[in-house]
Design a protein around this motif. Structure first.
Motif, PDB file in Angstrom:
ATOM      1  N   CYS A 240       0.851  -1.182   0.000  1.00  0.00           N
ATOM      2  CA  CYS A 240       0.000   0.000   0.000  1.00  0.00           C
ATOM      3  C   CYS A 240       0.899   1.248   0.000  1.00  0.00           C
ATOM      4  O   CYS A 240       1.815   1.355   0.821  1.00  0.00           O
TER       5      CYS A 240
ATOM      6  N   ASP B 208       0.270   4.098   0.988  1.00  0.00           N
ATOM      7  CA  ASP B 208       0.081   4.927   2.180  1.00  0.00           C
ATOM      8  C   ASP B 208       0.645   4.286   3.445  1.00  0.00           C
ATOM      9  O   ASP B 208       1.415   4.909   4.168  1.00  0.00           O
ATOM     10  N   CYS B 209       0.254   3.036   3.730  1.00  0.00           N
ATOM     11  CA  CYS B 209       0.638   2.447   5.021  1.00  0.00           C
ATOM     12  C   CYS B 209       1.650   1.326   4.887  1.00  0.00           C
ATOM     13  O   CYS B 209       2.205   0.877   5.888  1.00  0.00           O
TER      14      CYS B 209
ATOM     15  N   THR C 175       1.245  -1.834   3.922  1.00  0.00           N
ATOM     16  CA  THR C 175       0.824  -3.225   4.077  1.00  0.00           C
ATOM     17  C   THR C 175       0.804  -3.961   2.734  1.00  0.00           C
ATOM     18  O   THR C 175       0.660  -3.340   1.676  1.00  0.00           O
TER      19      THR C 175
ATOM     20  N   CYS D 288      -4.201  -0.128   0.063  1.00  0.00           N
ATOM     21  CA  CYS D 288      -4.975  -1.176   0.744  1.00  0.00           C
ATOM     22  C   CYS D 288      -6.419  -0.717   0.934  1.00  0.00           C
ATOM     23  O   CYS D 288      -6.730   0.470   0.848  1.00  0.00           O
TER      24      CYS D 288
ATOM     25  N   ARG E 163      -8.247  -0.517   3.541  1.00  0.00           N
ATOM     26  CA  ARG E 163      -8.460   0.414   4.650  1.00  0.00           C
ATOM     27  C   ARG E 163      -8.090   1.849   4.247  1.00  0.00           C
ATOM     28  O   ARG E 163      -8.863   2.783   4.423  1.00  0.00           O
ATOM     29  N   CYS E 164      -6.888   2.023   3.665  1.00  0.00           N
ATOM     30  CA  CYS E 164      -6.451   3.367   3.287  1.00  0.00           C
ATOM     31  C   CYS E 164      -7.319   3.936   2.175  1.00  0.00           C
ATOM     32  O   CYS E 164      -7.556   5.143   2.127  1.00  0.00           O
TER      33      CYS E 164
HETATM   34 ZN   LIG Z   1      -2.835   1.121   3.498  1.00  0.00          ZN
END
Ligand SMILES: [Zn+2]
Length: 197
Positions: free
Chosen positions: A83, A85-86, A88, A117, A119-120
């Motif tokens: 991901c 952003d995060c 994962t 991902c 979630r993001c």
């Molecule tokens: Zn993410």
């Protein structure tokens, strides 16, 4: 199961906290190691990330007939597999760099696509303002609250959900509360007689 020993915000949880919760879930027969591991393996597979792009006419129109997949495959291979952003590797989805709300169909170009991902992807939407007490997706947070706070009434559960920033309709909380009802029947959860459900 252990209640109250964990940090309030999921962002503050250490590996030891997550490990403790997982081991609790397994020790209590809620899930097995095999189930957890197979779910993780399944979510490592970025299922239909490329093929869903290649099947969209808005992408296909940029390529000669039957050439779209070749380009998408190359784009897919060139991604970092995490991901953006995060970081994962789980539940990756193709997401627009500049959102579709701004560019319309013009957003559907490979050079405007990245892996993010689930979630993001969700928390980026204007409807889902970040800043609650949890960085988990709503569906995860509902179970996380149930198992780590173990509210004894539905009312308490619903209050917790709101407190942790969940904005969905109450029926989603009622639906999630079913887990408490199911586990109670197995002697693994206690619901107070004052509970609305
Ligand atoms: Zn993410």
């Amino acid at each position: 199961m252990n209640v109250g020993q964990y940090p309030v915000n999921s962002q503050d949880w250490s590996d030891a906290d997550w490990c403790g919760l997982l081991n609790d879930l397994i020790a209590n027969g809620i899930v097995s190691y095999k189930e957890v591991t197979s779910l993780v393996l399944g979510h490592l597979n970025p299922s239909q990330v490329g093929t869903s792009i290649a099947s969209k006419p808005t992408f296909q129109k940029h390529f000669p007939s039957r050439q779209c997949w070749k380009a998408v495959r190359q784009w897919h291979f060139e991604q970092i597999g995490r991901c953006v952003d995060c970081g994962t590797r789980l539940e990756l989805q193709a997401d627009h760099i500049i959102p579709k709300q701004e560019l319309g169909d013009d957003a559907d170009k490979l050079e405007n696509m990245t892996l993010r991902c689930r979630r993001c992807n969700v928390v980026r939407r204007p409807s889902h303002k970040k800043g609650g007490l949890t960085d988990l997706t709503a569906e995860t947070a509902l179970m996380w609250l149930l198992f780590t706070k173990q509210p004894t009434t539905y009312q308490e559960f619903a209050i917790l959900c709101r407190l942790y920033g969940m904005t969905m309709a109450n029926i989603r909380f009622e639906e999630a509360w079913a887990m408490a009802k199911w586990l109670e029947r197995e002697g693994k959860y206690s619901i107070d007689s004052q509970s609305q459900y």
